[in-house]
Design an enzyme around this catalytic site. Structure first.
Site, short mmCIF file in Angstrom:
data_model
loop_
_atom_site.label_atom_id
_atom_site.label_comp_id
_atom_site.label_asym_id
_atom_site.label_seq_id
_atom_site.Cartn_x
_atom_site.Cartn_y
_atom_site.Cartn_z
N LYS A 1 -6.71 1.04 -3.63
CA LYS A 1 -6.31 0.36 -2.39
C LYS A 1 -6.49 1.28 -1.19
O LYS A 1 -6.88 0.84 -0.11
CB LYS A 1 -4.86 -0.11 -2.49
N THR B 1 0.86 -1.19 0.00
CA THR B 1 0.00 0.00 0.00
C THR B 1 0.89 1.24 0.00
O THR B 1 1.66 1.45 0.94
CB THR B 1 -0.91 0.01 1.23
#
Length: 301
Positions: free
Chosen positions: A174, A98
């Site tokens: 995300k 991420t």
């Protein structure tokens, strides 16, 4: 497209290890690298290929980077002994951490200068789905990157969302997912411990709420960890100050207020401050339990 690729997975944590297993199971030559020698040895014993990253990098078709954050991703790709300068033209990097969208765009541009494709490919599904090859991948990148990465994607994922023809879109999606996931975990912990103050046991909470409108995937997945008193990390508390911090950084850059995200972040920061950072993220319930003077399952009286 090669039927049998040569692939390296860098980062053999709870997600990366399952990814490496899935690629190996699909019949590809698979190398696994991690700062933990124990994890590397474990993967070798399961059939992973032998060789140092420096030795094998020039022959690799794909490198899957499953580390903690942007700084670690950049170090793996372009730091001392970074892998990208050693990779052959036409090979591909799948970056799964991420990270901020702008960081992903920068990595794509730097890889392109070396003739290496870059797929912005953050993942979701947890360690169990990683080991089953059934992850969801929120991917973006040039068509050539998708093509080069297809054997890895086929081996590791159940669903691949193709979100755009350049890096950044995958990481943006995300961030949206992590906002919801982090908030849902913190809210689950708040609701479960609130229920305890009203005489609702954690066991009864899971039994009833998992069948009601207030449920969520995170509630159904994480609340049983609290019931069992088992905080073996599937995804650790320490993930969330990073991921929700990224969400808030993106929000700030867009002049967007995200107060619920900020509140959830503070609970994970408090959990880390209690020394719970390496425990399963369901341990955020211990923050609420401490403040309300409650005893969770498995805790000593």
């Amino acid at each position: 497209m090669s039927e049998n690729q040569s692939t390296a997975v860098i980062g053999l944590g709870s997600m990366g290890y399952g990814i490496a297993q899935s690629i190996l199971r699909a019949g590809h030559e698979t190398y696994g690298f991690d700062i933990s020698e124990e994890q590397q040895a474990r993967f070798l014993a399961e059939g992973g290929s032998t060789g140092t990253l420096t030795e094998v990098a020039p022959q690799l078709d794909a490198v899957v980077v499953v580390v903690l954050n942007a700084a670690q991703t950049e170090a793996v790709l372009f730091g001392n002994d970074g892998v990208v300068p050693m990779m052959k033209p036409g090979s591909v990097v799948l970056a799964c951490a991420t990270v901020p969208p702008e960081f992903a765009k920068d990595m794509e541009a730097r890889c392109a200068k070396r003739g290496v494709h870059y797929l912005d490919a953050p993942i979701s599904g947890g360690s169990a789905k990683a080991a089953q090859g059934k992850l969801s991948v929120m991917a973006s990148g040039k068509p050539e990157a998708f093509s080069a990465a297809r054997p890895v994607l086929d081996a590791t994922s159940e669903t691949v969302f193709e979100l755009g023809d350049g890096a950044g879109a995958g990481s943006a999606m995300k961030a949206v997912n992590q906002l919801l996931a982090g908030v849902h975990i913190a809210t689950m912990a708040e609701a479960l411990t609130f229920g305890m103050t009203q005489g609702v046991s954690p066991e009864k909470f899971v039994e009833v709420i998992s069948k009601c409108a207030g449920s969520s995937w995170m509630l159904e997945n994480r609340a049983p960890h609290i019931v069992s008193g088992d905080y073996t990390p599937h995804s650790s508390v320490n993930i969330w100050p990073k991921d929700l911090g990224i969400v808030l950084d993106i929000a700030k850059s867009s002049s967007f207020s995200a107060p619920i995200t900020a509140a959830a972040l503070q609970q994970f920061v408090a959990a880390a401050g209690m020394g719970l950072g390496a425990e399963d993220d369901a341990a955020v319930a211990k923050v609420y339990a401490r403040n309300a003077q409650l005893k969770l399952p498995g805790e000593n009286d």
